[in-house]
Design a protein around this motif. Structure first.
Motif, PDB file in Angstrom:
ATOM      1  N   ALA A  13      -3.107 120.148 -56.857  1.00  0.00           N
ATOM      2  CA  ALA A  13      -3.873 120.599 -55.695  1.00  0.00           C
ATOM      3  C   ALA A  13      -5.373 120.494 -55.958  1.00  0.00           C
ATOM      4  O   ALA A  13      -6.137 120.048 -55.096  1.00  0.00           O
ATOM      5  N   ILE A  14      -5.813 120.885 -57.175  1.00  0.00           N
ATOM      6  CA  ILE A  14      -7.249 120.820 -57.484  1.00  0.00           C
ATOM      7  C   ILE A  14      -7.730 119.361 -57.480  1.00  0.00           C
ATOM      8  O   ILE A  14      -8.784 119.026 -56.927  1.00  0.00           O
ATOM      9  N   MET A  15      -6.901 118.478 -58.054  1.00  0.00           N
ATOM     10  CA  MET A  15      -7.280 117.067 -58.083  1.00  0.00           C
ATOM     11  C   MET A  15      -7.332 116.496 -56.665  1.00  0.00           C
ATOM     12  O   MET A  15      -8.212 115.704 -56.327  1.00  0.00           O
ATOM     13  N   PHE A  16      -6.391 116.938 -55.821  1.00  0.00           N
ATOM     14  CA  PHE A  16      -6.388 116.515 -54.420  1.00  0.00           C
ATOM     15  C   PHE A  16      -7.678 116.950 -53.735  1.00  0.00           C
ATOM     16  O   PHE A  16      -8.315 116.158 -53.017  1.00  0.00           O
ATOM     17  N   GLY A  17      -8.105 118.209 -53.983  1.00  0.00           N
ATOM     18  CA  GLY A  17      -9.336 118.691 -53.378  1.00  0.00           C
ATOM     19  C   GLY A  17     -10.544 117.887 -53.820  1.00  0.00           C
ATOM     20  O   GLY A  17     -11.403 117.539 -53.008  1.00  0.00           O
ATOM     21  N   LEU A  18     -10.592 117.576 -55.121  1.00  0.00           N
ATOM     22  CA  LEU A  18     -11.703 116.762 -55.632  1.00  0.00           C
ATOM     23  C   LEU A  18     -11.729 115.397 -54.946  1.00  0.00           C
ATOM     24  O   LEU A  18     -12.790 114.909 -54.534  1.00  0.00           O
ATOM     25  N   GLY A  19     -10.544 114.797 -54.818  1.00  0.00           N
ATOM     26  CA  GLY A  19     -10.486 113.475 -54.191  1.00  0.00           C
ATOM     27  C   GLY A  19     -10.913 113.515 -52.735  1.00  0.00           C
ATOM     28  O   GLY A  19     -11.650 112.643 -52.270  1.00  0.00           O
ATOM     29  N   VAL A  20     -10.473 114.551 -52.013  1.00  0.00           N
ATOM     30  CA  VAL A  20     -10.850 114.659 -50.594  1.00  0.00           C
ATOM     31  C   VAL A  20     -12.350 114.861 -50.463  1.00  0.00           C
ATOM     32  O   VAL A  20     -13.011 114.227 -49.626  1.00  0.00           O
ATOM     33  N   TYR A  21     -12.914 115.728 -51.343  1.00  0.00           N
ATOM     34  CA  TYR A  21     -14.358 115.967 -51.276  1.00  0.00           C
ATOM     35  C   TYR A  21     -15.130 114.681 -51.527  1.00  0.00           C
ATOM     36  O   TYR A  21     -16.070 114.340 -50.806  1.00  0.00           O
ATOM     37  N   GLY A  22     -14.696 113.915 -52.542  1.00  0.00           N
ATOM     38  CA  GLY A  22     -15.388 112.663 -52.832  1.00  0.00           C
ATOM     39  C   GLY A  22     -15.266 111.674 -51.697  1.00  0.00           C
ATOM     40  O   GLY A  22     -16.239 111.037 -51.296  1.00  0.00           O
ATOM     41  N   ALA A  23     -14.055 111.554 -51.132  1.00  0.00           N
ATOM     42  CA  ALA A  23     -13.865 110.585 -50.055  1.00  0.00           C
ATOM     43  C   ALA A  23     -14.682 110.955 -48.833  1.00  0.00           C
ATOM     44  O   ALA A  23     -15.117 110.080 -48.078  1.00  0.00           O
ATOM     45  N   LEU A  24     -14.930 112.268 -48.620  1.00  0.00           N
ATOM     46  CA  LEU A  24     -15.711 112.665 -47.460  1.00  0.00           C
ATOM     47  C   LEU A  24     -17.201 112.494 -47.690  1.00  0.00           C
ATOM     48  O   LEU A  24     -17.947 112.227 -46.745  1.00  0.00           O
ATOM     49  N   THR A  25     -17.691 112.674 -48.923  1.00  0.00           N
ATOM     50  CA  THR A  25     -19.135 112.731 -49.118  1.00  0.00           C
ATOM     51  C   THR A  25     -19.743 111.432 -49.643  1.00  0.00           C
ATOM     52  O   THR A  25     -20.922 111.201 -49.415  1.00  0.00           O
ATOM     53  N   GLN A  26     -18.991 110.614 -50.340  1.00  0.00           N
ATOM     54  CA  GLN A  26     -19.613 109.426 -50.929  1.00  0.00           C
ATOM     55  C   GLN A  26     -19.974 108.422 -49.855  1.00  0.00           C
ATOM     56  O   GLN A  26     -19.291 108.320 -48.830  1.00  0.00           O
ATOM     57  N   THR A  27     -21.033 107.676 -50.097  1.00  0.00           N
ATOM     58  CA  THR A  27     -21.421 106.638 -49.149  1.00  0.00           C
ATOM     59  C   THR A  27     -21.099 105.247 -49.660  1.00  0.00           C
ATOM     60  O   THR A  27     -21.117 104.302 -48.883  1.00  0.00           O
ATOM     61  N   ASN A  28     -20.835 105.123 -50.948  1.00  0.00           N
ATOM     62  CA  ASN A  28     -20.471 103.812 -51.476  1.00  0.00           C
ATOM     63  C   ASN A  28     -18.985 103.567 -51.220  1.00  0.00           C
ATOM     64  O   ASN A  28     -18.150 104.395 -51.551  1.00  0.00           O
ATOM     65  N   ALA A  29     -18.672 102.409 -50.626  1.00  0.00           N
ATOM     66  CA  ALA A  29     -17.287 102.167 -50.219  1.00  0.00           C
ATOM     67  C   ALA A  29     -16.357 102.110 -51.418  1.00  0.00           C
ATOM     68  O   ALA A  29     -15.215 102.591 -51.344  1.00  0.00           O
ATOM     69  N   ILE A  30     -16.818 101.546 -52.538  1.00  0.00           N
ATOM     70  CA  ILE A  30     -15.956 101.463 -53.715  1.00  0.00           C
ATOM     71  C   ILE A  30     -15.675 102.863 -54.268  1.00  0.00           C
ATOM     72  O   ILE A  30     -14.577 103.167 -54.704  1.00  0.00           O
TER      73      ILE A  30
END
Lengths: 102, 179
Positions: A13-30
């Motif tokens: 669950a914690i790893m899922f949260g980290l991934g969701v946060y990154g996917a929402l905030t990062q601007t680099n497509a890669i």
């Protein structure tokens, strides 16, 4: 207590949260693709954990195999699309990619 | 706590820390390498859960293939994105994050809320206390299940892989042909 199920699910669950946060905030497509890989991996952790604690151990692991297959396909196609955009626009900032055709 | 617990704790901490670094590190190349470490950690968790075939597949597919393909993608795309943000001051970076709506408080709330909801559900649920005996030869288990019960999903997955292969090649080649 040897490796109880809620602990493993909590890690997922914690790893899922980290991934969701990154996917929402990062601007680099890669970077967004990388965070989606994090999310898929955390789901795999959950599936394998469930399969360990149920009688039919093949079920969850096979589901994880299919998730892995789809993740590989997604990474290949996603990076091909990103490379094509990078060639045409010379940048892959997802806030700047706002045209369907150019 | 047994030895397995300590090993799991160590691997989980390494995995979570490297996942955190994937999201927060500045240079995108470092993020790709941290992502590789995360995949190795997940493979370790698979091993501890008794899924040794999946752990091997994880190392082959994720660490070997996907990390490499992501590094190729970084190197073939734009150069100025390699360095990331240029704020050296932590507080300046933090304030610029929190004031923008795109990268500000809402994604943080969404992610933390999602993870917290999952943790709450997990901690309240009734779970089987002890694991079943681990399957001794998971490759045979998975192979037999794949070719008997799950043969149609298996074929569908192979078609998905074939289509993705052709699609990736077609997407990457199209530009060169028109130039």
């Amino acid at each position: 207590m040897t490796l109880s199920l809620p602990v493993v699910l909590g890690v997922g669950a914690i790893m899922f949260g980290l991934g969701v946060y990154g996917a929402l905030t990062q601007t680099n497509a890669i970077r967004v693709l990388m965070c989606i890989e994090l999310v898929l991996n955390s789901v795999n952790i959950n599936l394998v954990a469930f399969s360990r604690f149920t009688a039919d151990q093949a079920l969850g692991q096979i589901f994880a195999v299919f998730v892995m297959t789809v993740a590989a396909a997604e990474a290949a196609v996603g990076l091909a699309i990103i490379l094509m955009i990078a060639r045409r626009k010379t940048q892959i900032d997802i806030d700047q990619i706002n045209l369907l055709k150019w | 706590m047994t030895v397995t617990d300590w090993v799991f704790l160590a691997i989980a901490l390494v995995t979570l820390f490297s996942a955190y670094r994937v999201v927060t590190t500045h240079k995108i190349m470092h993020a790709a390498l941290w992502l590789g470490l995360t995949f190795v950690g997940v493979a370790g968790i698979f091993l501890l859960l008794g899924a040794d075939f999946l752990a091997a597949a994880q190392v082959l597919v994720y660490v070997g293939a996907i990390t490499t393909i992501i590094i190729f993608g970084i190197m073939l795309s734009s150069v100025e994105d390699l360095r990331g943000e240029s704020f050296d001051n932590v507080w300046k970076r933090l304030s610029s994050r929190l004031t923008s709506s795109r990268r500000g408080i809402w994604p943080l709330l969404a992610a933390v809320g999602l993870a917290a909801a999952m943790v709450i559900v997990v901690s309240r649920g009734q779970w089987p206390a002890s694991p079943h005996a681990p399957a001794l030869d998971t490759p045979r288990l998975l192979g037999e299940a794949l070719f008997t019960r799950f043969v149609i999903p298996f074929e569908a997955a192979s078609i998905v892989l074939l289509v993705a292969l052709i699609g990736a090649i077609a997407l990457a080649l199209k530009e060169e042909r028109t130039e």
